[in-house]
Motif scaffolding. Structure first.
Motif, PDB file in Angstrom:
ATOM      1  N   UNK A 107       0.830  -1.215   0.000  1.00  0.00           N
ATOM      2  CA  UNK A 107       0.000   0.000   0.000  1.00  0.00           C
ATOM      3  C   UNK A 107       0.858   1.256   0.000  1.00  0.00           C
ATOM      4  N   UNK A 108       1.937   1.257   0.774  1.00  0.00           N
ATOM      5  CA  UNK A 108       2.743   2.473   0.957  1.00  0.00           C
ATOM      6  C   UNK A 108       3.756   2.718  -0.150  1.00  0.00           C
ATOM      7  N   UNK A 109       4.351   1.650  -0.659  1.00  0.00           N
ATOM      8  CA  UNK A 109       5.489   1.826  -1.566  1.00  0.00           C
ATOM      9  C   UNK A 109       5.150   1.585  -3.029  1.00  0.00           C
ATOM     10  N   UNK A 137       9.053   7.385   0.195  1.00  0.00           N
ATOM     11  CA  UNK A 137       8.194   6.789  -0.833  1.00  0.00           C
ATOM     12  C   UNK A 137       7.587   7.948  -1.622  1.00  0.00           C
ATOM     13  N   UNK A 138       6.773   7.611  -2.640  1.00  0.00           N
ATOM     14  CA  UNK A 138       6.317   8.692  -3.529  1.00  0.00           C
ATOM     15  C   UNK A 138       4.934   9.231  -3.174  1.00  0.00           C
ATOM     16  N   UNK A 139       4.373   8.757  -2.050  1.00  0.00           N
ATOM     17  CA  UNK A 139       2.990   9.139  -1.749  1.00  0.00           C
ATOM     18  C   UNK A 139       2.813  10.643  -1.557  1.00  0.00           C
ATOM     19  N   UNK A 195      10.667   6.577 -12.231  1.00  0.00           N
ATOM     20  CA  UNK A 195       9.843   6.300 -13.411  1.00  0.00           C
ATOM     21  C   UNK A 195       8.390   6.740 -13.193  1.00  0.00           C
ATOM     22  N   UNK A 196       7.854   6.423 -12.010  1.00  0.00           N
ATOM     23  CA  UNK A 196       6.436   6.699 -11.796  1.00  0.00           C
ATOM     24  C   UNK A 196       6.113   8.167 -11.581  1.00  0.00           C
ATOM     25  N   UNK A 197       7.079   8.975 -11.169  1.00  0.00           N
ATOM     26  CA  UNK A 197       6.730  10.393 -10.948  1.00  0.00           C
ATOM     27  C   UNK A 197       7.260  11.293 -12.055  1.00  0.00           C
ATOM     28  N   UNK A 198       7.962  10.715 -13.054  1.00  0.00           N
ATOM     29  CA  UNK A 198       8.642  11.587 -14.019  1.00  0.00           C
ATOM     30  C   UNK A 198       7.663  12.387 -14.874  1.00  0.00           C
ATOM     31  N   UNK A 199       6.468  11.826 -15.140  1.00  0.00           N
ATOM     32  CA  UNK A 199       5.562  12.539 -16.058  1.00  0.00           C
ATOM     33  C   UNK A 199       4.973  13.800 -15.437  1.00  0.00           C
ATOM     34  N   UNK A 200       5.023  13.894 -14.097  1.00  0.00           N
ATOM     35  CA  UNK A 200       4.458  15.091 -13.458  1.00  0.00           C
ATOM     36  C   UNK A 200       5.535  15.963 -12.815  1.00  0.00           C
ATOM     37  N   UNK A 201       6.792  15.570 -12.944  1.00  0.00           N
ATOM     38  CA  UNK A 201       7.858  16.299 -12.259  1.00  0.00           C
ATOM     39  C   UNK A 201       9.095  16.360 -13.143  1.00  0.00           C
TER      40      UNK A 201
END
Ligand SMILES: Cc1cc2nc3c(=O)[nH]c(=O)nc-3n(C[C@H](O)[C@H](O)[C@H](O)COP(=O)(O)OP(=O)(O)OC[C@H]3O[C@@H](n4cnc5c(N)ncnc54)[C@H](O)[C@@H]3O)c2cc1C
Length: 327
Positions: free
Chosen positions: A45-47, A153-155, A177-183
């Motif tokens: 859930x967290x990571x 984590x990225x939350x 990878x998961x946050x690159x499109x918004x940052x």
């Protein structure tokens, strides 16, 4: 204190869930599962980011499943649903918001003490607490004033920020990878090459690096960080400096040594639990999941640990009622 549990399982991640379900399937009824958070699978859930593809062959190692939980990869959501269904199907006696704080061995039994100051007695314990409850932190000082923009984590990442992701393993690569499109994301790692992550994660990352959507800063460490008007000024060991809105560390996790000291778990010279090929630590004590390995595990191997442990209790080290023992 009236029930003496056959097996007490600590941690409701994949390893703890599998151990509980395999126990019920093999007829062990007096089991109890403790989970410190409000729900099962807190690490997932967290990571894991929403909709994250969950690979069965994690880190390139495809483990053949031995037990009864039919996990074949999927997404974060489908994996949580699979575990939810298993807990419901086998009517697992799970105590949420219940952190095990101490374990005492008394004769052939274990007294399990929780954060609610309650005690439970069990004949066998399975420690399946993972490593991500204690994420690794850097050696240099993190200014307290930056605590909101220094994450593990990225939350908390809101988007539209300049973010530095630190680490060379799967967590760091996935976070970037998961946050690159918004940052605006830079991934930094002290070594000159990324060799540890899952090949799929490397391929995803490199595609974005080649398209100039993620910046890589490899072969350089961070010597210190400073608070400059709420932003993080990063001083690198090559003399360069850069200011970011946020740092996200993906440095993996470590065994919670303070907890282990308050248990009869046998530790090696480095303070990690000793484990044999049946996940046995010492009479009546088993270690499952990520805690059982030094290099970090996978969901499939955690599920196998549950199956191996319950079979070992019943076949080789049976201290339960005669009709349950398979010897
Ligand atoms: C970013 C990231 C991505 C990953 N992606 C994948 C993937 O795609 N495929 C894959 O196979 N693996 C993946 N993994 C690895 C996988 O998550 C772990 O191998 C797996 O979760 C280990 O399961 P576990 O049951 O050992 O521990 P955990 O999942 O960490 O569960 C431990 C549980 O114990 C609880 N707990 C801790 N201490 C106590 C206590 N004292 N008392 C009670 N409860 C306690 C915790 O709250 C937690 O719910 C990934 C890991 C990360 C960090």
């Amino acid at each position: 204190m009236s029930t003496i549990y056959d097996i007490a399982i600590i941690g409701a991640g994949p390893a703890g869930i599998a151990t509980s379900c395999e126990a019920i399937i093999l007829g062990v009824k007096e089991i109890i599962l403790f989970e410190k958070s409000g729900n099962h699978s807190d690490t997932i859930r967290k990571y894991f980011k929403d909709n994250k593809p969950v690979d069965k062959a994690w880190k390139g190692i495809d483990v053949v499943l031995q037990g009864n939980i039919n996990f074949d990869g999927g997404t974060k959501e489908s994996t949580l649903e699979l575990f939810e269904d298993a807990l419901e199907k086998y009517l697992i006696n799970a105590q949420f918001h219940t952190e095990v704080t101490e374990i005492i061995k008394k004769n052939d039994q274990f007294i399990i003490v929780t954060n609610k100051n309650e005690s439970y007695v069990a004949k066998n314990i399975v420690v399946a607490i993972g490593k991500m409850g204690k994420p690794n932190k850097p050696d240099y000082k993190i200014p307290k004033t930056l605590s909101k923009v220094i994450n593990f984590n990225i939350l908390a990442s809101p988007g539209d920020e300049k973010v530095l992701v630190v680490g060379g393993g799967d967590s760091a690569v996935e976070f970037a990878y998961y946050i690159h499109d918004k940052n605006d994301v830079t991934l930094t790692y002290r070594k000159a090459a990324l060799t540890r992550p899952n090949p799929k994660n490397i391929a995803n990352l490199m595609e974005k690096v080649d398209a100039s959507k993620i910046t890589l800063k490899l072969g350089v460490d961070i010597s210190s960080i400073e608070d400059v008007e709420g932003k993080v000024k990063v001083n690198f060991t090559d003399g360069s400096t850069e200011t970011y809105d946020r740092i996200i560390y993906g440095l993996g996790g470590s065994t919670p040594k303070e907890f282990l000291k308050k248990t009869p778990i046998v530790l090696d010279e480095k303070g990690n639990p000793v484990v044999n090929e049946k996940n046995l630590n010492s009479p009546g004590i088993y270690i499952a999941g990520d805690m059982a390995g030094h290099l970090g595990g996978s969901i499939a191997s955690a599920l196998n640990h549950g199956y191996i442990i319950v079979n070992d209790i019943l076949k080789n080290n049976c201290n339960l009622d005669d009709d349950l023992c398979m010897t």
